[in-house]
Design an enzyme around this catalytic site. Structure first.
Site, PDB file in Angstrom:
ATOM      1  N   CYS A   1       0.330   3.864   2.855  1.00 28.63           N
ATOM      2  CA  CYS A   1       0.771   3.240   4.108  1.00 28.63           C
ATOM      3  C   CYS A   1       2.054   3.494   4.192  1.00 28.63           C
ATOM      4  O   CYS A   1       2.696   3.827   5.406  1.00 28.63           O
ATOM      5  CB  CYS A   1       0.302   1.657   4.025  1.00 28.63           C
ATOM      6  SG  CYS A   1      -1.291   1.238   3.880  1.00 28.63           S
TER       7      CYS A   1
ATOM      8  N   CYS B   1       0.958  -1.332  -0.019  1.00 30.32           N
ATOM      9  CA  CYS B   1      -0.089  -0.103  -0.105  1.00 30.32           C
ATOM     10  C   CYS B   1       0.992   1.361  -0.068  1.00 30.32           C
ATOM     11  O   CYS B   1       1.692   1.494   1.078  1.00 30.32           O
ATOM     12  CB  CYS B   1      -0.799  -0.223   1.150  1.00 30.32           C
ATOM     13  SG  CYS B   1      -1.570   1.332   1.829  1.00 30.32           S
TER      14      CYS B   1
END
Length: 106
Positions: free
Chosen positions: A34, A31
């Site tokens: 993230c 991600c």
């Protein structure tokens, strides 16, 4: 110096049952956002060492916790106090936003 702790399906309940405010970052290795917020979470772990618990849940390795809280988008950051969710942030945001949410629980 404080560091974000690894939270798993196995230790999740024990960790959120604590007295201190808790910030849990739900993330995954693949991600992009993230990875952007990861260093911010680590900085907060250092700054709030002793005042709050900062942890990270890898949703790929720990699907039960993510499923229990209906995590559909990552990063999702949940704020707990007394074992209950008191705030939530979905998506990468500036550090000040997360610090403000943590401060509100102190």
């Amino acid at each position: 110096m404080g560091k974000a702790i690894e939270i798993t399906d196995a230790n999740f309940e024990e960790i959120i049952a604590g007295d201190q405010p808790i910030l849990v970052d739900f993330w995954a290795e693949w991600c992009g956002p993230c990875k952007m917020i990861g260093p911010v979470v680590e900085q907060l772990a250092a700054e709030y060492d002793g005042k709050a618990v900062i942890g990270k849940v890898d949703v790929d390795s720990n699907p039960s916790v993510a499923q229990a809280f209906g995590i559909r988008s990552i990063p999702t950051l949940l704020f707990f106090k007394g074992g209950q969710i008191v705030d939530k942030q979905v998506g990468a945001v500036p550090k000040a936003v997360l610090a403000q949410k943590l401060d509100a629980q102190l």
